[in-house]
Design an enzyme around this catalytic site. Structure first.
Site, mmCIF file in Angstrom:
data_model
loop_
_atom_site.group_PDB
_atom_site.id
_atom_site.type_symbol
_atom_site.label_atom_id
_atom_site.label_comp_id
_atom_site.label_asym_id
_atom_site.label_seq_id
_atom_site.Cartn_x
_atom_site.Cartn_y
_atom_site.Cartn_z
ATOM 1 N N GLU A 159 0.839 -1.212 0.000
ATOM 2 C CA GLU A 159 0.000 0.000 0.000
ATOM 3 C C GLU A 159 0.871 1.258 0.000
ATOM 4 O O GLU A 159 0.364 2.368 0.085
ATOM 5 C CB GLU A 159 -0.915 0.024 1.236
ATOM 6 C CG GLU A 159 -2.256 -0.644 1.012
ATOM 7 C CD GLU A 159 -2.161 -2.139 0.822
ATOM 8 O OE1 GLU A 159 -1.511 -2.790 1.657
ATOM 9 O OE2 GLU A 159 -2.713 -2.654 -0.165
ATOM 10 N N ASP A 167 -7.751 -4.758 -4.857
ATOM 11 C CA ASP A 167 -6.957 -5.076 -3.660
ATOM 12 C C ASP A 167 -7.144 -6.530 -3.225
ATOM 13 O O ASP A 167 -7.224 -6.826 -2.045
ATOM 14 C CB ASP A 167 -7.314 -4.116 -2.511
ATOM 15 C CG ASP A 167 -6.311 -4.176 -1.362
ATOM 16 O OD1 ASP A 167 -5.222 -4.762 -1.555
ATOM 17 O OD2 ASP A 167 -6.619 -3.664 -0.277
#
Lengths: 516, 239
Positions: A174, A285
């Protein structure tokens, strides 16, 4: 009658041999199946508390404790670890290393456990180091940096020992990092090999990224959940995380190898043997950092050496673990982004499911169906158990300037107005057919454990530690421990008794049947 | 750090802050700052202080003991102020004028409105619905207005409807206190707390709706008076 009961108790006691828990998945195939059978559907209601240990460290406890000799070894959040007396839960030593400034984590200052070889324990620290500790004292033997934490790298994974190496992964996809799997010499801490999960433009797979000098460097593919190892094939299997930035695929056209993939690595050299990408060009994701479990599946009477995974993208997969060939794939929860999988296992996409500035709803949600929480395979029942979040999210996309070490997600997802539920799923690992599903009122939080006694143990976000009938999914016992359960339970035996260990909140609880 | 917000009230800088917010803050605080894993930032009141400097400090230095990280060294002084400016721009509680009469609203609340049967203010009132003692600090004028005629538009988390049927066939409905994988606890209009093992029931269901009636038959004046009264509930002396 009393004599008969006594005889049965003695017999049961004689049958329970001392049993350890020495590696993250209990075996290197990642089964989390214990052959202990003292606890059964008939007696599980009698489980009672043996001891509680409070770590005193705030934060999520995700550790799989190791059990060896008279000691339990567990890691805690914020670079802590503990050795506890197995009989009483009293502390023998504590390891604590102050967190240096500049460490960024997506999801808490967590750690998932130790690996162990001989008298040495191995763990990662949050500032992206691997450390070897003396199991007698907790003293540091060596500590080796893996990567620069100021760039967004962090260490949370439980390592595994493969021959003379400690094998680890990295977190930080991330933050615009480039993932890898590393192996370090167990004696010296010197790095033996590294496999980059994102190839550079001139390497095989590099053409699945923009042909520039930066995209692959920020390409993600973190490796934050422990892999598995097949000694016969001398192959390590490791799942890889999302591409970076997570939800803005416009800046990284292509399949983005080897993100959201399983990589099969030569254990001696770290060289790639094969890869399988579950979610090409992921924009939701959906890390493939779920347990890659090694089992032999039955395909029309033929035994196939397989690696199975309940992927975050909503599909369950069976791959040939010798070749990486796709064998089977089926959804285990609501899936809206793909109509199905083609013959090679590639998803058949549905339009209108990708993130946009105003948002698009897609299922499963950003945490996926099944996430990282430990799974279990019961070889006697041939059932595979895992948790699932059953729901959807609205996915947003934003153009984002890259800043080294800063959050680089390309926007976000939201569950506003959506109320996901959860379940524990038992499926036939050869076919992906669901045998039973135990419904939960909200998303699951913890890992699972299966035992030969015919039980599946897990916990939930409400603080319950509970047992299900492994054959039917029927709930048989529960006890509220007062705080969210995230870690998977483990089990061991000493002196003729089977014990269960579970972390809830900042405490570790041990349960057993009453002494005979 | 600058002594004051150099971008205070500057719409262009707030918009730049919005772009940053969606990326860096949205994952926890919601895409529109409405809250999520992190607190709701649209209310105009904040846990760590209400001045621009308080907001700057939280964003730049993080909050010890929480998952709120420090962004100051990563994004720089100006970007922190842009985020502060954006957050100020969505704190819209004061933007909608209060037109009603709070004293009239108070009479309705305890009288013909029947609000006090379910909602407590200070030491007075029922317990089934959310306590409204500080609601004027927590919710915007628009939010309060909408809550009266569209109570399902946004539910206070946890205040959902639980319906159970006992083994004897008795149906009981109330507002959730807890609804987990094994038990449920809920409050009925009489203020009584009910607790069941879900195994001991014929059925138990939770719906993500509110038991509060929609006050669509009220006149505009009544609604405005009620909003004025609710907006005045700030936990201050005499309220």
């Amino acid at each position: 009658m009393r004599f008969l009961l006594l005889l049965m108790a003695v017999t049961a006691s004689a049958q329970v041999r001392d049993t350890d828990w020495l590696t993250y998945g209990l075996n290197l195939a990642g089964w989390r199946f214990s052959d202990l059978a003292q606890m059964t559907p008939a007696n599980v209601k009698s489980l009672s508390l043996e001891w509680v240990f409070q770590t005193g460290v705030p934060g999520k406890h995700e550790t799989t404790p190791l059990i060896k000799g008279d000691v339990m070894y567990l890691t805690g959040p914020e670079n802590t670890a503990f050795a506890l007396d197995l009989k009483t839960g009293r502390q023998i030593w504590k390891y604590s290393k102050p967190l240096p400034p500049g460490v960024s984590v997506c999801c808490g200052l967590v750690n998932r456990g130790f690996a162990m070889y001989g008298d040495t324990l191995y763990k990662v620290n949050l500032e992206a180091t691997v450390v070897a500790l003396d199991s007698k004292t907790g003293a540091t033997i060596w500590e080796t940096p893996m990567a620069d934490p100021r760039k967004g790298y962090s260490g949370t994974v439980a390592p595994i020992i493969v021959k003379d190496k400690v094998v680890v992964g990295i977190a930080g996809a991330e933050f615009g990092t480039r993932g890898f799997v590393d192996a370090y010499d167990i004696k010296t801490g010197k790095r033996a090999w590294r496999f980059w999960t994102v190839p550079s433009p001139d390497e095989p797979g590099g053409n699945s990224w923009p042909n520039d000098k930066v995209a692959y460097q920020r390409g993600g593919g973190s490796t934050w959940i422990t892999g598995t190892y097949d000694p016969g094939l001398n192959t390590i299997y490791w799942g890889t995380g999302n591409p970076g930035p997570d939800m803005n695929g416009d800046v990284r056209p292509g399949d983005n190898l080897y993100t959201c993939s399983l990589v099969a690595l030569d254990a001696d050299t770290g060289k790639l043997k094969w890869h399988f990408q579950y979610t090409p060009h992921d924009v939701h994701d959906w890390d493939a950092t779920e347990d890659p479990v090694l089992i032999d599946v039955d395909r029309g009477g033929r035994k196939v050496k397989a690696v199975i995974m309940a992927n975050r993208n909503g599909f369950y997969y069976v791959l040939d673990r010798t070749t990486g060939e796709f064998i089977e794939g089926k959804p285990y929860t609501e899936v809206s982004w793909a109509k199905g999988l083609d013959k090679r296992g590639r998803p058949i996409l549905v339009s209108g499911q990708d993130p946009t500035p105003d948002g698009n709803k897609s299922c499963p949600g950003g945490g996926g169906g099944h996430n990282w929480q430990a799974t279990a395979y019961h070889p006697l029942l041939n059932l595979y158990y895992f948790t699932s979040t059953d729901g959807c999210h609205t996915y947003y996309m934003t153009n984002q300037q890259f800043l080294e070490g800063a959050w680089y997600q390309g926007s976000t997802f939201s569950g506003e107005g959506l109320f996901p539920k959860g379940s524990i799923v038992a499926l036939n690992p050869s076919t992906g057919d669901i045998k039973w599903r135990w419904q939960m009122v909200s998303p699951p939080s913890a890992g699972v454990l299966a035992t030969a006694g015919g039980l599946v143990f897990s916990g939930d976000s409400f603080g319950y530690f509970f047992a299900l009938d492994a054959k039917t999914g029927k709930p048989l016992w529960n006890r509220n421990l007062g705080a969210t359960v995230i870690a998977p339970p483990v089990t061991y035996a000493r002196g003729g008794r089977q014990f269960l260990v579970i972390s809830a909140g900042t405490s570790v609880f041990t349960f057993a049947l009453p002494k005979p | 750090m600058a002594a004051q917000n150099p971008f205070a009230g500057n719409a262009a800088e707030a918009d730049a802050g919005r772009g940053l917010f969606r990326i860096m803050c949205g994952p926890c605080h919601g895409i529109k700052a409405q809250g999520g894993r992190g607190p709701d930032l649209t209310l105009g009141v904040y846990n760590a202080g209400n001045t621009d400097r308080d907001l700057y400090r939280v964003i730049a230095s993080g909050v010890s003991g929480t998952e709120m990280p420090a962004y100051g060294s990563r994004i720089g002084d100006d970007n922190v102020w842009r985020l502060v400016t954006y957050i100020r721009s969505v704190a819209n509680r004061r933007e909608v004028p209060v037109t009603g009469d709070a004293a009239e609203g108070e009479k309705i609340y305890w009288g013909k409105g029947g609000c006090g049967n379910c909602h407590r203010i200070g030491q007075r009132g029922g317990v089934m619905g959310p306590d409204l003692t500080l609601v004027g600090r927590k919710r915007s004028i628009e939010y309060l207005r909408r809550a009266l005629d569209k109570p399902n538009a946004d539910l206070t988390p946890g205040f959902y409807t639980v319906t159970v049927v006992t083994k004897q066939g008795q149906k009981i409905q109330g507002v959730q206190r807890s609804f987990d994988n094994f038990t449920t606890q809920f409050v009925t209009a009489d203020g009584k707390v009910h607790s069941y093992q879900r195994d001991d029931l014929q059925s138990s269901e939770r719906s993500y709706t509110s038991l509060m009636p929609a006050y669509t038959s009220w006149s505009e004046a009544m609604l405005n008076d009620m909003v004025a009264y609710l907006a005045s509930l700030r936990g201050e002396a005499g309220k």
